[in-house]
Design an enzyme around this catalytic site. Structure first.
Site, PDB file in Angstrom:
ATOM      1  N   ASP A 184       0.879  -1.171   0.000  1.00 51.62           N
ATOM      2  CA  ASP A 184       0.000   0.000   0.000  1.00 51.62           C
ATOM      3  C   ASP A 184       0.919   1.225   0.000  1.00 51.62           C
ATOM      4  OD1 ASP A 184      -2.109   1.794   0.337  1.00 51.62           O
ATOM      5  OD2 ASP A 184      -2.416   1.351   2.463  1.00 51.62           O
ATOM      6  N   CYS A 200      -3.887  -2.296  -2.823  1.00 54.23           N
ATOM      7  CA  CYS A 200      -5.266  -1.810  -2.709  1.00 54.23           C
ATOM      8  C   CYS A 200      -5.535  -0.648  -3.657  1.00 54.23           C
ATOM      9  CB  CYS A 200      -5.560  -1.419  -1.265  1.00 54.23           C
ATOM     10  SG  CYS A 200      -4.442  -0.155  -0.644  1.00 54.23           S
TER      11      CYS A 200
HETATM   12  N1   CP Z   1      -8.475   1.185  -2.314  1.00 53.53           N
HETATM   13  C1   CP Z   1      -9.323   2.203  -2.092  1.00 53.53           C
HETATM   14  O1   CP Z   1     -10.029   2.261  -1.083  1.00 53.53           O
HETATM   15  O2   CP Z   1      -9.300   3.134  -3.074  1.00 53.53           O
HETATM   16  P1   CP Z   1     -10.022   4.549  -3.033  1.00 53.53           P
HETATM   17  O3   CP Z   1      -9.291   5.383  -2.021  1.00 53.53           O
HETATM   18  O4   CP Z   1      -9.870   5.066  -4.431  1.00 53.53           O
HETATM   19  O5   CP Z   1     -11.447   4.359  -2.634  1.00 53.53           O
HETATM   20  N1  NVA Z   2      -3.621   3.477   3.478  1.00 53.81           N
HETATM   21  C1  NVA Z   2      -4.224   4.232   2.421  1.00 53.81           C
HETATM   22  C2  NVA Z   2      -5.264   3.430   1.727  1.00 53.81           C
HETATM   23  C3  NVA Z   2      -5.901   4.092   0.548  1.00 53.81           C
HETATM   24  C4  NVA Z   2      -6.980   3.265  -0.061  1.00 53.81           C
HETATM   25  C5  NVA Z   2      -4.823   5.509   2.993  1.00 53.81           C
HETATM   26  O1  NVA Z   2      -5.408   5.463   4.086  1.00 53.81           O
HETATM   27  O2  NVA Z   2      -4.691   6.555   2.366  1.00 53.81           O
END
Ligand code: CP
Ligand code: NVA
Length: 305
Positions: free
Chosen positions: A222, A262
């Site tokens: 991530d 993700c």
């Molecule tokens: N992975 C995810 O939650 O992406 P978004 O921030 O684009 O919703």
């Molecule tokens: N760890 C990241 C996930 C984004 C989908 C955030 O919180 O920004």
């Protein structure tokens, strides 16, 4: 009794069913066409989103319902109306609320006062909907999750937390490979360990990413700078330098390994183009599965209402 999804622990007893239902929904979408006929989902986003917003909105349309995007800037919550009162009022119009928040305590508070299901669309502690889609993706690729080695490489953040808990629930051997000072929260690791004890899985923290990824079936990463952490960008980029998911790291994993992210990805930072676009990447199926998984989550929370 209203059922919420604030932490992935809230669906501990039905996670298997939700994953299987997501796979069935993906295969037979027509079967579910009117499942949420005339129902409305309110979506409160304090932070940006591409996947969560679009997948929930399209999911509701395809289930025969409707989704409303609610920005806190435009809601009275931005002018001081309390979360509790917002929950009380929205409960009178909507059938379900999705909330993406900076502070997990606000998601808990909304759920406490809501008479309809509240779904956590990401907060600073967890991202449970993401992990349902991730586990669904792993199940599609490997059929059985139990005993698989899944290594999360990078920041011990919200995604890492839900992944440790969700992976442990599925009897996986989950490893978090994070630099010193960026480990997942201890109370989450303790909880995941106690879940793993029940399921035959395991949970480990291994700081060295090469040692951690040895023979991994799943490598997950991530962003290094989550939404809300932007001020720490410089120090984070230097702390995480060794944690890039690149071709060299993939070499130590199982030959059949899949790589998940993700998204959004910062190409050339936490993951290389070669890996995210390469043969091991399952990131696009994973992103698609967000929509099938959202449907499965909504339907599960409604099942016993
Ligand atoms: N992975 C995810 O939650 O992406 P978004 O921030 O684009 O919703
Ligand atoms: N760890 C990241 C996930 C984004 C989908 C955030 O919180 O920004």
């Amino acid at each position: 009794m209203v059922r919420h999804l604030v932490s992935i622990m809230d669906i501990e007893n039905c996670l298997d069913d939700i994953i299987d239902s997501g796979i069935d929904i993906k295969t037979n979408p027509a079967k579910y066409k009117n499942s949420m006929d005339s129902c409305s989902l309110g979506m409160i986003f304090e932070k940006s989103s591409t996947r969560t917003r679009v997948s929930f909105e399209v999911a509701m349309t395809q289930l025969g319902g409707h989704a409303l995007f609610l920005s806190p800037k435009d809601l009275q919550i931005g002018r001081g109306e309390t979360i509790a009162d917002t929950a009380r009022v929205l409960s009178r119009y909507l059938d379900c609320i999705m909330y993406r928040a900076f502070d997990y305590k606000n998601v808990e508070e909304l759920a406490l006062y809501s008479e309809i299901p509240v779904i956590n669309g990401l907060d600073n502690r967890e991202h449970p909907c993401q992990i349902v889609a991730d586990l669904m993706t792993i199940k599609e690729k490997f059929s059985d999750l139990k005993g698989l080695k899944m290594v999360y490489v990078g920041d011990g953040n919200n995604v890492c937390h839900s992944l440790l808990l969700g992976g442990a629930m599925q009897g996986m051997n989950v490893v978090a490979s994070c630099p010193e000072n960026y480990h997942p929260w201890k109370k989450i690791v303790d909880k995941a360990e106690s879940v793993a004890e029940q399921t035959g899985g395991s949970v480990k923290i291994i700081e060295d990413p090469f040692e951690a990824c040895k023979d991994a079936d799943v490598i997950y990463t991530d962003v290094w700078v989550s939404m809300g952490d932007e001020k720490e960008e410089e120090e984070r980029e230097s702390a995480f330098m060794k944690y890039q998911v690149n071709e060299k790291l993939i070499e130590v994993a199982s030959k059949e390994c899949i790589v998940l992210h993700c998204l959004p990805a910062h190409r050339g930072v936490e993951i290389t183009d070669g890996v995210i676009d390469g043969v091991h990447s399952a990131a696009w199926d994973q992103a698609e599965n967000r929509m099938h998984a959202q449907k499965a989550i909504i339907l599960e929370l409604y099942k016993n209402e």
